[in-house]
Design a protein around this motif. Structure first.
Motif, PDB file in Angstrom:
ATOM      1  N   ILE A 228      33.102   9.521  20.605  1.00  0.00           N
ATOM      2  CA  ILE A 228      33.180   8.705  21.817  1.00  0.00           C
ATOM      3  C   ILE A 228      32.860   7.242  21.510  1.00  0.00           C
ATOM      4  O   ILE A 228      33.557   6.320  21.946  1.00  0.00           O
ATOM      5  N   VAL A 229      31.795   7.019  20.737  1.00  0.00           N
ATOM      6  CA  VAL A 229      31.421   5.644  20.379  1.00  0.00           C
ATOM      7  C   VAL A 229      32.527   4.976  19.575  1.00  0.00           C
ATOM      8  O   VAL A 229      32.856   3.797  19.779  1.00  0.00           O
ATOM      9  N   GLN A 231      35.742   5.663  19.692  1.00  0.00           N
ATOM     10  CA  GLN A 231      36.875   5.376  20.566  1.00  0.00           C
ATOM     11  C   GLN A 231      36.629   4.120  21.395  1.00  0.00           C
ATOM     12  O   GLN A 231      37.524   3.282  21.568  1.00  0.00           O
ATOM     13  N   GLU A 232      35.415   3.969  21.904  1.00  0.00           N
ATOM     14  CA  GLU A 232      35.088   2.768  22.665  1.00  0.00           C
ATOM     15  C   GLU A 232      35.149   1.522  21.785  1.00  0.00           C
ATOM     16  O   GLU A 232      35.590   0.449  22.222  1.00  0.00           O
ATOM     17  N   LEU A 233      34.713   1.683  20.541  1.00  0.00           N
ATOM     18  CA  LEU A 233      34.750   0.555  19.615  1.00  0.00           C
ATOM     19  C   LEU A 233      36.192   0.169  19.287  1.00  0.00           C
ATOM     20  O   LEU A 233      36.505  -1.012  19.127  1.00  0.00           O
ATOM     21  N   LYS A 234      37.057   1.162  19.198  1.00  0.00           N
ATOM     22  CA  LYS A 234      38.464   0.889  18.907  1.00  0.00           C
ATOM     23  C   LYS A 234      39.095   0.071  20.026  1.00  0.00           C
ATOM     24  O   LYS A 234      39.914  -0.830  19.782  1.00  0.00           O
ATOM     25  N   GLN A 235      38.711   0.345  21.284  1.00  0.00           N
ATOM     26  CA  GLN A 235      39.233  -0.427  22.403  1.00  0.00           C
ATOM     27  C   GLN A 235      38.728  -1.868  22.368  1.00  0.00           C
ATOM     28  O   GLN A 235      39.461  -2.811  22.679  1.00  0.00           O
ATOM     29  N   LYS A 236      37.475  -2.036  21.979  1.00  0.00           N
ATOM     30  CA  LYS A 236      36.912  -3.391  21.914  1.00  0.00           C
ATOM     31  C   LYS A 236      37.505  -4.186  20.752  1.00  0.00           C
ATOM     32  O   LYS A 236      37.549  -5.422  20.787  1.00  0.00           O
ATOM     33  N   GLU A 343      26.520   1.224  17.665  1.00  0.00           N
ATOM     34  CA  GLU A 343      26.023   0.655  18.915  1.00  0.00           C
ATOM     35  C   GLU A 343      25.735  -0.845  18.774  1.00  0.00           C
ATOM     36  O   GLU A 343      25.912  -1.616  19.723  1.00  0.00           O
ATOM     37  N   GLN A 346      28.945  -2.478  19.236  1.00  0.00           N
ATOM     38  CA  GLN A 346      29.360  -2.476  20.643  1.00  0.00           C
ATOM     39  C   GLN A 346      28.749  -3.637  21.417  1.00  0.00           C
ATOM     40  O   GLN A 346      29.328  -4.125  22.387  1.00  0.00           O
TER      41      GLN A 346
END
Length: 372
Positions: A228-229, A231-236, A343, A346
């Motif tokens: 999950i982390v 995937q969120e990093l990939k979007q950022k 994190e 992020q």
């Protein structure tokens, strides 16, 4: 049951081995990620940096300046410049891949025990190649255990990817209490309070540990959490890529402005006589001084964003490889460290491109040109 067929009938001989020639380029190209990212060599001493780059101990020892990642220039917290975290995933993958290379490169593997007969079976639990006779002794000795053994011919027919996935066995997790790991205390419980695996004895006798959960479910949860982390990093990452492109364009624009002014100065000065060549050099120096501050700031911004992008790329690649190849022990050892690093990434925000330094005021330079 992987051991049932060999135990009853024994390994079949006479089957022609699969030719490894077509598989070797894939082994060489697909698994470059397990090498040191600086010297591109295998090493038993791979260290995982906070920026999620992997370097061997030799490269870190020779690194200049000490305390800075040579890939993305992020600071290394340890004063010695040597991180504490081992990349056990990549080190273990090197070991398993070397076993596959032995299978692929040789048609006459010797038995690991008797050393005289040709190996016919590989036991993934003992990690040994065995001839037919030694394998029968092995099965008798371990008759109450379920060791998985496979024929060498079958392993040669597999790709390196399939071999590594098949050998990703569930290693026993040992109790984290001092002395219990050496005594072979198997852990099936995870204490969320101290974030360590425990054996049943420690969980029952020590009231300090609570709450508990199953070690398998905790391993799956931590793996999903990393996904999950990531995937969120990939979007950022897209916002950082856009910022990096904007900074590059800005750097080109600053260079063009500087070049245009140089040409203007040269065109005007060339119309004058040799007596005013000194004035030409002063004008050029003035333009350089006015542009230098903005250019240096732009270089620093570019280096910073480039370093962040490399750290993000390293984090995505590491999480991806963990999900494909990591054992439960490797996940439990490395997850907290990797999670903290992800994190931290992020929390970063890309700089606003409109705030970069603009070209200096060239009014004084133009006034002196007009006077000339």
């Amino acid at each position: 049951d992987g051991a049932a067929a060999p135990m009853e009938t024994g390994p079949q001989t006479g089957t022609p081995p699969c030719s490894p020639s077509s598989q070797q380029p894939a082994v060489k190209d697909d698994f470059q990620f397990i090498l040191c990212e600086r010297c591109r060599q295998e090493s038993p001493d791979l260290k995982l940096l906070t920026c999620l780059h992997t370097l061997c101990l030799n490269c870190l020892s020779e690194n200049k300046p000490i305390g800075q990642c040579p890939i993305c220039r992020m600071a290394i917290p340890q004063a010695s410049g040597i991180p504490d975290m081992d990349n056990v995933l990549f080190t273990n993958l090197q070991t398993r891949l070397n076993i596959y290379k032995k299978l692929s490169n040789s048609s006459g593997l010797s038995c690991s025990r008797c050393r005289s007969e040709t190996a016919a079976v590989w036991c993934s639990e003992c990690e040994e190649f065995l001839c037919t006779k030694c394998f029968e002794d092995h099965q008798w000795f371990f008759k109450k255990r379920s060791h998985e053994a496979r024929r060498v011919e079958e392993l040669r027919a597999e790709s390196a990817h399939q071999f590594l996935e098949d050998t990703r066995k569930s290693y026993n997790l040992f109790c984290s209490s001092p002395g219990h790991a050496d005594q072979g205390h198997i852990s099936t419980i995870y204490c969320r309070k101290c974030e360590k695996p425990l054996c049943c004895s420690c969980a029952l006798l020590d009231s300090q540990h609570a709450p508990f959960c199953d070690i398998r479910s905790e391993t799956q949860r931590t793996q999903e959490e990393l996904g999950i982390v990531s995937q969120e990093l990939k979007q950022k990452r897209s916002s950082f890529e856009a910022t990096y492109a904007a900074l590059q364009d800005e750097a080109v624009r600053l260079e063009q402005v500087q070049q245009e002014m140089r040409e203007l100065i040269r065109q005007r000065v060339e119309q004058l006589v040799r007596l005013i060549r000194q004035e030409e050099e002063e004008l050029l120096g003035l333009v350089e001084a006015q542009q230098e501050q903005g250019r240096q700031e732009m270089v620093r911004e570019l280096q910073h964003v480039e370093g962040v992008l490399r750290r993000m790329e390293a984090g995505e690649r590491l999480v991806e490889k963990m999900s494909l190849y990591a054992t439960e022990q490797e996940v439990m050892d490395m997850q907290p460290f990797i999670k903290d690093s992800l994190e931290q990434l992020q929390q970063l925000r890309p700089p606003v491109t409109g705030d970069q330094a603009q070209p200096g005021d060239l009014a004084e330079c133009r006034a002196r040109l007009q006077a000339l």
